[in-house]
Write a protein that holds these residues in place. Structure first.
Motif, PDB file in Angstrom:
ATOM      1  N   GLY A   1       0.827  -1.202   0.000  1.00  0.00           N
ATOM      2  CA  GLY A   1       0.000   0.000   0.000  1.00  0.00           C
ATOM      3  C   GLY A   1       0.860   1.250   0.000  1.00  0.00           C
ATOM      4  N   ALA A   2       0.261   2.351   0.427  1.00  0.00           N
ATOM      5  CA  ALA A   2       0.986   3.624   0.452  1.00  0.00           C
ATOM      6  C   ALA A   2       0.487   4.456   1.622  1.00  0.00           C
ATOM      7  CB  ALA A   2       0.783   4.382  -0.857  1.00  0.00           C
ATOM      8  N   PHE A   3       1.278   5.437   2.004  1.00  0.00           N
ATOM      9  CA  PHE A   3       0.849   6.307   3.103  1.00  0.00           C
ATOM     10  C   PHE A   3       1.152   7.763   2.760  1.00  0.00           C
ATOM     11  CE2 PHE A   3       4.686   7.948   5.099  1.00  0.00           C
ATOM     12  CZ  PHE A   3       5.664   7.147   4.536  1.00  0.00           C
ATOM     13  N   ILE A   4       0.391   8.628   3.368  1.00  0.00           N
ATOM     14  CA  ILE A   4       0.643  10.071   3.286  1.00  0.00           C
ATOM     15  C   ILE A   4       0.494  10.641   4.695  1.00  0.00           C
ATOM     16  CG2 ILE A   4      -0.209  12.287   2.431  1.00  0.00           C
ATOM     17  CD1 ILE A   4      -1.197  10.849  -0.055  1.00  0.00           C
ATOM     18  N   ASN A   5       1.459  11.431   5.100  1.00  0.00           N
ATOM     19  CA  ASN A   5       1.362  12.164   6.363  1.00  0.00           C
ATOM     20  C   ASN A   5       1.046  13.622   6.061  1.00  0.00           C
ATOM     21  OD1 ASN A   5       3.462   9.980   7.815  1.00  0.00           O
ATOM     22  ND2 ASN A   5       2.011  11.031   9.156  1.00  0.00           N
ATOM     23  N   TRP A   6       0.078  14.154   6.783  1.00  0.00           N
ATOM     24  CA  TRP A   6      -0.231  15.596   6.707  1.00  0.00           C
ATOM     25  C   TRP A   6      -0.012  16.108   8.129  1.00  0.00           C
ATOM     26  CZ3 TRP A   6      -0.966  19.086   3.001  1.00  0.00           C
ATOM     27  CH2 TRP A   6      -1.612  20.284   3.310  1.00  0.00           C
ATOM     28  N   GLY A   7       1.202  16.549   8.403  1.00  0.00           N
ATOM     29  CA  GLY A   7       1.560  16.756   9.797  1.00  0.00           C
ATOM     30  C   GLY A   7       1.570  15.403  10.490  1.00  0.00           C
ATOM     31  N   SER A   8       1.022  15.356  11.680  1.00  0.00           N
ATOM     32  CA  SER A   8       1.038  14.073  12.383  1.00  0.00           C
ATOM     33  C   SER A   8      -0.143  13.186  11.985  1.00  0.00           C
ATOM     34  CB  SER A   8       1.033  14.309  13.895  1.00  0.00           C
ATOM     35  OG  SER A   8      -0.042  15.139  14.234  1.00  0.00           O
ATOM     36  N   LEU A   9      -1.056  13.703  11.154  1.00  0.00           N
ATOM     37  CA  LEU A   9      -2.179  12.890  10.690  1.00  0.00           C
ATOM     38  C   LEU A   9      -1.719  11.998   9.542  1.00  0.00           C
ATOM     39  CD1 LEU A   9      -5.267  12.382  10.882  1.00  0.00           C
ATOM     40  CD2 LEU A   9      -5.531  14.120   9.104  1.00  0.00           C
ATOM     41  N   LYS A  10      -2.013  10.713   9.677  1.00  0.00           N
ATOM     42  CA  LYS A  10      -1.557   9.764   8.655  1.00  0.00           C
ATOM     43  C   LYS A  10      -2.759   9.094   8.001  1.00  0.00           C
ATOM     44  CE  LYS A  10       1.019   5.435   8.280  1.00  0.00           C
ATOM     45  NZ  LYS A  10       1.729   4.418   9.083  1.00  0.00           N
ATOM     46  N   VAL A  11      -2.702   9.005   6.691  1.00  0.00           N
ATOM     47  CA  VAL A  11      -3.719   8.276   5.942  1.00  0.00           C
ATOM     48  C   VAL A  11      -2.975   7.256   5.089  1.00  0.00           C
ATOM     49  CG1 VAL A  11      -5.545   8.425   4.220  1.00  0.00           C
ATOM     50  CG2 VAL A  11      -5.224  10.281   5.855  1.00  0.00           C
ATOM     51  N   ALA A  12      -3.439   6.006   5.136  1.00  0.00           N
ATOM     52  CA  ALA A  12      -2.758   4.959   4.366  1.00  0.00           C
ATOM     53  C   ALA A  12      -3.807   4.026   3.770  1.00  0.00           C
ATOM     54  CB  ALA A  12      -1.794   4.185   5.259  1.00  0.00           C
ATOM     55  N   GLY A  13      -3.375   3.212   2.865  1.00  0.00           N
ATOM     56  CA  GLY A  13      -4.299   2.257   2.276  1.00  0.00           C
ATOM     57  C   GLY A  13      -3.562   1.045   1.753  1.00  0.00           C
ATOM     58  N   THR A  14      -4.242  -0.082   1.791  1.00  0.00           N
ATOM     59  CA  THR A  14      -3.677  -1.268   1.156  1.00  0.00           C
ATOM     60  C   THR A  14      -4.350  -1.423  -0.198  1.00  0.00           C
ATOM     61  OG1 THR A  14      -5.332  -2.763   2.064  1.00  0.00           O
ATOM     62  CG2 THR A  14      -3.365  -2.368   3.393  1.00  0.00           C
ATOM     63  N   PHE A  15      -3.639  -1.988  -1.138  1.00  0.00           N
ATOM     64  CA  PHE A  15      -4.173  -2.173  -2.479  1.00  0.00           C
ATOM     65  C   PHE A  15      -4.675  -3.611  -2.646  1.00  0.00           C
ATOM     66  CE2 PHE A  15      -0.597   0.994  -3.490  1.00  0.00           C
ATOM     67  CZ  PHE A  15      -1.410   2.071  -3.164  1.00  0.00           C
ATOM     68  N   GLY A  16      -5.391  -3.839  -3.730  1.00  0.00           N
ATOM     69  CA  GLY A  16      -5.828  -5.189  -4.053  1.00  0.00           C
ATOM     70  C   GLY A  16      -7.249  -5.458  -3.585  1.00  0.00           C
ATOM     71  N   HIS A  17      -7.677  -6.757  -3.703  1.00  0.00           N
ATOM     72  CA  HIS A  17      -9.075  -7.072  -3.410  1.00  0.00           C
ATOM     73  C   HIS A  17      -9.387  -6.929  -1.920  1.00  0.00           C
ATOM     74  CE1 HIS A  17      -7.096 -10.862  -2.410  1.00  0.00           C
ATOM     75  NE2 HIS A  17      -8.142 -11.126  -1.663  1.00  0.00           N
ATOM     76  N   ASP A  18      -8.407  -7.166  -1.056  1.00  0.00           N
ATOM     77  CA  ASP A  18      -8.630  -7.052   0.395  1.00  0.00           C
ATOM     78  C   ASP A  18      -8.152  -5.684   0.878  1.00  0.00           C
ATOM     79  OD1 ASP A  18      -9.408  -7.789   2.875  1.00  0.00           O
ATOM     80  OD2 ASP A  18      -7.563  -8.897   3.330  1.00  0.00           O
ATOM     81  N   TRP A  19      -8.661  -4.639   0.232  1.00  0.00           N
ATOM     82  CA  TRP A  19      -8.119  -3.307   0.497  1.00  0.00           C
ATOM     83  C   TRP A  19      -8.601  -2.779   1.852  1.00  0.00           C
ATOM     84  CZ3 TRP A  19     -11.213   0.968   1.164  1.00  0.00           C
ATOM     85  CH2 TRP A  19     -12.571   0.820   0.814  1.00  0.00           C
ATOM     86  N   ARG A  20      -7.862  -1.861   2.386  1.00  0.00           N
ATOM     87  CA  ARG A  20      -8.193  -1.236   3.661  1.00  0.00           C
ATOM     88  C   ARG A  20      -7.864   0.257   3.583  1.00  0.00           C
ATOM     89  NH1 ARG A  20     -10.057  -5.399   4.530  1.00  0.00           N
ATOM     90  NH2 ARG A  20      -9.839  -6.823   6.290  1.00  0.00           N
ATOM     91  N   ALA A  21      -8.655   1.037   4.262  1.00  0.00           N
ATOM     92  CA  ALA A  21      -8.294   2.450   4.496  1.00  0.00           C
ATOM     93  C   ALA A  21      -7.842   2.562   5.950  1.00  0.00           C
ATOM     94  CB  ALA A  21      -9.487   3.353   4.252  1.00  0.00           C
ATOM     95  N   ILE A  22      -6.741   3.239   6.145  1.00  0.00           N
ATOM     96  CA  ILE A  22      -6.109   3.238   7.476  1.00  0.00           C
ATOM     97  C   ILE A  22      -5.805   4.682   7.884  1.00  0.00           C
ATOM     98  CG2 ILE A  22      -3.994   2.548   8.709  1.00  0.00           C
ATOM     99  CD1 ILE A  22      -4.115   0.217   6.400  1.00  0.00           C
ATOM    100  N   VAL A  23      -6.019   4.986   9.137  1.00  0.00           N
ATOM    101  CA  VAL A  23      -5.650   6.316   9.649  1.00  0.00           C
ATOM    102  C   VAL A  23      -4.797   6.143  10.901  1.00  0.00           C
ATOM    103  CG1 VAL A  23      -7.655   7.534   8.729  1.00  0.00           C
ATOM    104  CG2 VAL A  23      -7.758   6.513  11.013  1.00  0.00           C
ATOM    105  N   GLY A  24      -4.011   7.146  11.174  1.00  0.00           N
ATOM    106  CA  GLY A  24      -3.155   7.092  12.361  1.00  0.00           C
ATOM    107  C   GLY A  24      -2.659   8.478  12.717  1.00  0.00           C
ATOM    108  N   THR A  25      -2.045   8.561  13.863  1.00  0.00           N
ATOM    109  CA  THR A  25      -1.491   9.851  14.318  1.00  0.00           C
ATOM    110  C   THR A  25      -0.017   9.726  14.682  1.00  0.00           C
ATOM    111  OG1 THR A  25      -2.083   9.385  16.601  1.00  0.00           O
ATOM    112  CG2 THR A  25      -3.699  10.594  15.268  1.00  0.00           C
ATOM    113  N   GLY A  26       0.578   8.609  14.346  1.00  0.00           N
ATOM    114  CA  GLY A  26       1.973   8.402  14.714  1.00  0.00           C
ATOM    115  C   GLY A  26       2.134   7.762  16.077  1.00  0.00           C
ATOM    116  N   ALA A  27       1.009   7.518  16.763  1.00  0.00           N
ATOM    117  CA  ALA A  27       1.105   6.879  18.083  1.00  0.00           C
ATOM    118  C   ALA A  27       1.596   5.443  17.915  1.00  0.00           C
ATOM    119  CB  ALA A  27      -0.257   6.885  18.752  1.00  0.00           C
ATOM    120  N   GLN A  28       2.399   4.996  18.857  1.00  0.00           N
ATOM    121  CA  GLN A  28       2.969   3.655  18.797  1.00  0.00           C
ATOM    122  C   GLN A  28       2.584   2.870  20.044  1.00  0.00           C
ATOM    123  OE1 GLN A  28       4.408   2.420  16.231  1.00  0.00           O
ATOM    124  NE2 GLN A  28       6.093   3.630  15.408  1.00  0.00           N
ATOM    125  N   LEU A  29       2.368   1.568  19.870  1.00  0.00           N
ATOM    126  CA  LEU A  29       2.086   0.731  21.039  1.00  0.00           C
ATOM    127  C   LEU A  29       3.300   0.643  21.946  1.00  0.00           C
ATOM    128  CD1 LEU A  29       0.046  -2.274  19.585  1.00  0.00           C
ATOM    129  CD2 LEU A  29      -0.782  -0.280  20.854  1.00  0.00           C
TER     130      LEU A  29
END
Lengths: 317, 329
Positions: B296-324
């Protein structure tokens, strides 16, 4: 958080001193007692000094946090703290190792701290101008301690070699004195020289130049102008940062610049008079507790200043 | 003595300025402005020439005297003599901004922005500066008249220092954007990679005269991003694990974000983009390199992150850079 403004002082006369501290988490105001101590020493001089202090530890903190130093440098520092915490000198050495990593190993940290120091030096000149002190009458000195000596050494070389800084000797800035106290410049030269391949842009570090010397520049008409009229190097014979280990001079660590005025302080680990010792022993006998004798920190900046009060009066008339 | 020098300097530079105000500048004469905004390079040179004559400079220091003469000719030929010392200092110490250039005569712009101006300023300073230059001769021979002859040149020198000072402050501000407490932290791999990239001379990762590079290499393992479940039967969202490789670009030019969270969102201090590989299942702390991984691919806009996986099992993903597990990845 905004970048702190460089310190600006109204010059009381035609002279100023810039103090540059060494290791530690120094915040603005932390060195006020030292400034007061120096002001008291110079109180009887003919002209009053504007005394500046350059604080830069916030930049060390930037790089430490950004590069998540807890994983590397801070672990090293903490380990050293644990091993050496018997004396405050141990803490000093541990902090020193942490603080020296950035300017040597990170190009960004090196440039940022040097930019900040040159910015403060420029502010000194702007204040001189605001006070109406003509250029030929200005008397500016720098007193630096510990890692501050390294920053001053590198910054003055940049000032002398890069006219764009507007701080070169040929542009009118010749310092009266640069007084190094417990300078680690030679120590850093030795250590960074040993790992030179890992040091980024090592050729740009003045302390790694083929010859270790104070900077000078051509005045444009064939004469060489030094950055400073007098270079002083003071260290203590128990101060490893200044190049002495247990009273023995270590040539690989002791800074010996051509033409410098050298002073080696004879330090005592327990610097006290016989009467003080007598009093401590009497108190121990009365309370039944062991005598409490605190070792002196041979790296202490204030102690260097106190020991050289008379010299400072002579160098800073 | 110092106060006298100061007031004399102001009087002299003001009188020089009054005598040399260009016609275009007189329209703004009603607005109060500091003397340095009116002193021209020509007036600096004339005052210095007068001082040089008063101390017989040509006979005591022929070399500097000759250079002073040649500089006057050079400034006249480059038509830089009628620049104010403020504009001259700005042009000689840094690349002036567009707005600065637009304030000047258009036909002069090409000449006055040439790098030779920095050399001319340095040469003038070498003629003037203590301990060997004209300033010391004037100060030693006629201290009472120092301001008359040297005041304008000192004002030019101060303008040059002030111009560089401004650049230094901007440089430190950029360092704060990239390394300050609000900047993204680097993991050990990123630290090593960026340290290595800074050392490659032809790559734009090392700091330069303007400050830090706006570029930073990103190579992290994200453990705190989330994706909607889609079925909403147990939990509406799942944590996902991904490896992200790309470039971060710091927006040094934007100074509007100070403090305000909305302003920071609209004007982020950095952007980043790159490719991602995701673990085969939507679960935290899974290897994104194992069998069944999704690209997939990701884009950060400041600390806001938007990502996605490609293909038939695609996903839209968001994050803020927080880590477990902070400080590790």
């Amino acid at each position: 958080m905004a970048i702190p403004d460089p310190q600006s002082i109204k010059w009381p006369a035609d002279r100023a001193i810039l103090l540059v501290h060494g290791v530690g988490n120094a915040k603005p105001g932390d060195y006020d007692p030292l400034i007061a101590q120096l002001a008291q020493i110079l109180a009887g001089q003919q002209q009053k000094y504007a005394i500046y202090m350059y604080y830069y530890d916030y930049m060390n903190e930037w790089f430490s946090q950004k590069l998540q130093a807890p994983l590397a440098a801070t672990k090293l520092v903490n380990a050293l703290h644990a091993k050496l915490d018997a004396t405050s000198l141990g803490n000093t050495i541990a902090s020193f190792v942490g603080d020296v990593i950035w300017p040597v190993m990170s190009l960004d940290a090196r440039d940022a701290i040097r930019t900040g120091l040159l910015r403060q030096l420029r502010q000194v000149l702007l204040d001189a101008s605001a006070a109406g002190v003509p250029m030929p009458q200005r008397k500016i000195s720098i007193i630096c301690h510990s890692l501050g000596c390294f920053h001053v050494f590198e910054a003055l070389h940049t000032a002398a070699s890069d006219p764009a800084q507007q701080l070169g000797p040929s542009q009118g800035l010749t310092l009266e004195n640069v007084i190094f106290m417990a300078s680690p410049v030679q120590l850093i030269r030795s250590v960074a020289g040993a790992i030179r391949a890992a040091v980024p842009n090592a050729d740009a570090l003045a302390c790694l130049a083929p010859t270790l010397a104070m900077p000078a520049s051509d005045d444009g008409f064939g004469a060489t102008l030094p950055s400073t009229r007098r270079t002083v190097s003071i260290t203590g014979n128990l101060d490893p940062v200044g190049g002495y280990v247990f009273r023995a001079k270590q040539d690989w660590a002791y800074m010996n610049l051509p033409g410098q005025v050298s002073a080696i302080d004879q330090e005592e680990p327990f610097d006290m008079r016989e009467s003080d010792l007598q009093s401590i022993l009497q108190q121990a006998l009365q309370t039944g507790a062991p005598p409490k004798i605190t070792p002196q920190n041979p790296h202490d900046w204030s102690a260097y200043v106190a020991r050289h009060a008379n010299d400072l009066k002579q160098w800073l008339p | 003595m110092i106060a006298r020098f100061r007031s004399a300097t102001l009087a002299v530079v003001a009188s020089i300025a009054v005598a040399r105000i260009a016609p275009a500048q007189t329209t703004a004469a009603s607005a109060p402005s500091p003397p340095s905004s009116k002193i021209t390079v020509d007036s600096v040179l004339r005052a210095l020439h007068a001082g040089a004559a008063a101390v017989s400079f040509a006979s005591v220091d022929a070399a500097r005297s000759r250079v002073l003469d040649s500089l006057a000719v050079a400034f006249r030929e480059s038509r830089a003599g009628d620049l104010t010392i403020r504009d001259f200092a700005a042009a000689a110490t840094a690349t002036p901004g567009y707005f600065t250039i637009f304030r000047w005569d258009r036909d002069r712009v090409e000449r006055v922005t040439q790098p030779a101006l920095a050399g001319a300023l340095l040469r003038l300073q070498q003629v003037f500066a203590p301990p060997n230059g004209l300033s010391r001769r004037i100060n030693d021979a006629m201290p009472a008249s120092y301001a008359l002859y040297a005041g304008a040149m000192e004002a030019l020198n101060t303008q040059a220092i002030a111009a560089v000072q401004q650049s230094s402050t901007e440089k430190l501000r950029r360092y704060e954007v990239k390394f300050g407490e609000a900047s993204p932290r680097l993991n050990p791999v990123e630290t090593l990679l960026n340290y290595g990239l800074e050392r490659v001379p032809w790559l734009p990762f090392a700091p330069n005269a303007s400050g830090p590079s706006p570029l930073e290499f990103v190579a992290n393992y994200a453990t705190g991003d989330i994706t909607p479940d889609g079925k909403f039967n147990e939990s509406p969202v799942h944590l996902v694990s991904s490896d992200n490789v790309g470039l971060r670009f710091y927006n040094f030019g934007d100074t509007t974000r100070a403090g305000n969270p909305i302003a920071r969102l609209l004007h982020p201090p950095f952007w980043a983009a790159g490719v991602s590989s995701f673990a085969a299942v939507d679960a935290p702390l899974r290897s994104p390199f194992g069998a069944g991984r999704r690209w997939g691919a990701f884009i950060n806009w400041g600390s806001l992150k938007v990502a996605g996986t490609f293909g038939h099992d695609w996903r839209a993903i968001v994050g803020t850079g927080a880590q477990l597990i902070p400080h590790l990845f």
